[in-house]
Design a protein around this motif. Structure first.
Motif, short mmCIF file in Angstrom:
data_model
loop_
_atom_site.label_atom_id
_atom_site.label_comp_id
_atom_site.label_asym_id
_atom_site.label_seq_id
_atom_site.Cartn_x
_atom_site.Cartn_y
_atom_site.Cartn_z
N TYR A 34 0.83 -1.21 0.00
CA TYR A 34 0.00 0.00 0.00
C TYR A 34 0.87 1.25 0.00
O TYR A 34 0.65 2.18 -0.79
CB TYR A 34 -0.93 -0.01 1.21
N VAL A 48 -7.07 -0.37 -0.61
CA VAL A 48 -7.02 -1.82 -0.44
C VAL A 48 -8.45 -2.30 -0.34
O VAL A 48 -9.27 -1.68 0.35
CB VAL A 48 -6.23 -2.21 0.82
N ILE A 59 -4.52 -1.75 7.53
CA ILE A 59 -4.48 -0.57 6.66
C ILE A 59 -5.11 0.63 7.36
O ILE A 59 -4.59 1.76 7.28
CB ILE A 59 -5.19 -0.86 5.32
N GLY A 64 -4.66 4.43 6.08
CA GLY A 64 -4.87 4.14 4.67
C GLY A 64 -6.33 3.99 4.31
O GLY A 64 -7.20 3.90 5.18
#
Length: 245
Positions: A34, A48, A59, A64
């Motif tokens: 990522y 993701v 994540i 993220g």
């Protein structure tokens, strides 16, 4: 054009269960992937998309962008399509979750295909790598691709294609790398089309695109990135990471 990267991330894997959460130099493999996709500076957004709470939390923990799959899927294209169906995007690039060393040069070439395709003739673009080792050519795990003179895919197969009957004719063999850039419309069409018999027989998802008339532009690359499919691959990745520091 709005261009995003989607990283499909299944937790289960037959050859190396939980591989995306294995430690790679202090971070899980999927986190490395990522971050590399974000740092490539090629995409307006990076996501993701996963079926795993563990990956989702990993994540989310680093701030993220991550989406949870709502359905079971047979392939990465279906998982990505579900995630992007309601997103306002033009081009979707599939980045492999188990390849943390992003090949930015090849990804740039895939994106450039759509920037220069003013007539919107190309539905998706993907990568191919020349093979010269006979064992690699014969290996059914290596998907082979043949193209027309304009580098559009004619067919993909686990068999050796083309069959080299006349040995006096010089032939190149190419392995398909499962990295794609899609027009959103082509991806959604794929998602709403049932799996085709030839796709099911070969277990190669891009055959479905060909069977429904989509045009796949193939870009040759010489870069063989490290995909983490086995514990041995993880060891190789750790060595490469150490060499990059």
């Amino acid at each position: 054009m709005k261009i995003i990267a989607m990283i499909p991330a299944r937790y289960s894997a037959s050859r190396f269960p939980g591989k995306l959460m294995k430690d790679l130099g202090g971070k899980p493999v999927i986190v490395r992937t990522y971050e590399a996709a974000v740092n490539a500076n090629l995409f307006d957004e990076v996501y993701v998309v996963t079926d795993s709470e563990v990956i989702y939390c990993a994540i989310e923990k680093i701030g993220g962008k991550v989406l949870m799959s709502q359905k079971e899927h047979e392939c990465g294209s279906d998982r990505i399509a579900e995630a992007v169906e309601d997103l306002a995007v033009d081009i979707v690039v599939n980045v492999q979750g188990d390849e943390p060393f992003i090949d930015t040069t090849s990804l740039s070439k895939l994106i450039e295909v759509f920037k220069t395709d003013t007539q919107k003739e190309i539905d998706l673009a993907s990568l191919k790598v020349k093979m010269t080792n006979e064992e690699d050519i014969q290996n059914p795990n290596n998907v082979k691709v043949i193209t027309d003179r304009n580098e559009f895919a004619i067919y993909f197969s686990r068999s050796v294609i083309p069959y080299h009957r006349d040995k006096e004719v010089a032939i190149n063999y190419y392995k398909h790398k499962g990295v794609y850039a899609f027009r959103k419309e082509a991806l959604i069409d794929f998602y709403h089309t049932p799996m085709t018999p030839i796709e099911a027989a070969e277990k190669i998802e891009c055959i479905r695109y060909l069977e429904v008339g989509k045009k796949i532009k193939m870009i040759e690359t010489s870069v063989e990135s490290i995909g983490i499919d086995t514990p041995e691959d993880l060891e190789r990745a750790l060595k490469q990471l150490a060499n990059e520091k």
